[in-house]
Write an enzyme that holds these catalytic residues in place. Sequence first.
Site, PDB file in Angstrom:
ATOM      1  N   HIS A  93     -74.094 -50.230  27.063  1.00 42.18           N
ATOM      2  CA  HIS A  93     -72.822 -50.882  26.776  1.00 42.18           C
ATOM      3  C   HIS A  93     -71.639 -49.975  27.088  1.00 42.18           C
ATOM      4  O   HIS A  93     -71.705 -48.748  26.920  1.00 42.18           O
ATOM      5  CB  HIS A  93     -72.746 -51.284  25.305  1.00 42.18           C
ATOM      6  CG  HIS A  93     -73.450 -52.566  24.976  1.00 42.18           C
ATOM      7  ND1 HIS A  93     -73.167 -53.756  25.612  1.00 42.18           N
ATOM      8  CD2 HIS A  93     -74.412 -52.848  24.062  1.00 42.18           C
ATOM      9  CE1 HIS A  93     -73.933 -54.720  25.108  1.00 42.18           C
ATOM     10  NE2 HIS A  93     -74.709 -54.189  24.174  1.00 42.18           N
ATOM     11  N   CYS A 145     -70.088 -52.022  31.238  1.00 40.50           N
ATOM     12  CA  CYS A 145     -68.814 -52.726  31.381  1.00 40.50           C
ATOM     13  C   CYS A 145     -67.652 -51.745  31.353  1.00 40.50           C
ATOM     14  O   CYS A 145     -67.726 -50.686  30.744  1.00 40.50           O
ATOM     15  CB  CYS A 145     -68.626 -53.725  30.246  1.00 40.50           C
ATOM     16  SG  CYS A 145     -69.529 -55.246  30.487  1.00 40.50           S
TER      17      CYS A 145
END
Length: 364
Positions: A93, A145
């Site tokens: 993440h 991301c």
Amino acid sequence: MAAEGKKRAVLVGCNYPYYPQFRLHGCINDVLEMEKVLVDSFGFDSDNVKVLTDAPGSPSKKLPTFANIMAALTEMVEEAEAGDVLFFHFSGHGTTISNLEPGQPYRENEAIVPCDLNIIADTDLRNLIQKLKSGTSFTILSDSCHSGGLIDKDKEQIGPSTLRGMPHPNYCKARGLSIGSIFQTLQSVAATISSGASHIGEIAATGANILQGIGSVLTGIHGARGVSIEFQPQHERGVKSLTENEGILLSGCEAKETSADGVIGGKAHGAFTYAVLQALKHCKGFKLSNKELVTIVRRVLQEHGFKQHPCLYCSDENVDAPFLATKNPNEEKTIWCPPPYYPGLFPPPIFPGLPTHYPWSILS
């Protein structure tokens, strides 16, 4: 002739199995496959490749926590000598943290999220990279991301401002991590730890207060020296300006984009890492430059419908340097010009058996 330097790597894969709401599936596979490619194709000694994953049953020293990741990276940097090639691959993440404090200029920092949710910001990586000895090479490949610009202040070579002519699709909203969701989870964790719980207080869930809240909770749990320098007092950070020659970043997407995680060829992977691995395997024997690799992967993902645009951040000198190799100014560059649409580079379809309705998750 000077002896060839060592090649060292830290590979981090976070699937977050202990946080069901954040769980991913392809990150551990990403780094295990990368380890094979590094050893088989790039001359890395397996003893110099450290792999940290949160696979169930992993010993505490092998978990990709903030402390373990930073310790591994610090050790790699401090042991490096001139001519060494350093590589950090993160699959997991990512998030962004914004400064909205009154009287302070607005800034937005990219960050990666270890398995203990103790954020590592771009300024932490900048602080680390500026300690490199002259003549060492440090490449970061981040499949997460908002990874564009993850090495703070590094020069954009391939990215949103250099490729404005490319059409950009309408982006769907990311289903993964936001800074607010991290804060909410940390509150729950800290509520069971007295040292952390005492720092929660009454904190509003917006803007700078979220950042202050996360910093307070993390500091309460891990101590003042066990958190990102973003959460330390300004006068204690000790971060100097980064020069243009330091650090090479290959990011899975632009700073405002998300990166996909899904089943590819019957196995979970990040789309960016999978495309990189396939390009390196199919182009084995060629000295792909950093620019060539990112250009190929960017085109492949675009042609297969992914709404993410990999980027390259580095100095002008490192644009055409071979990927994961020390650039020798006396060595003739191997020139390789792939066909415009790379026929045969990937056996079509790149994702065999993938149903069109597959619910892709987002590494955000």
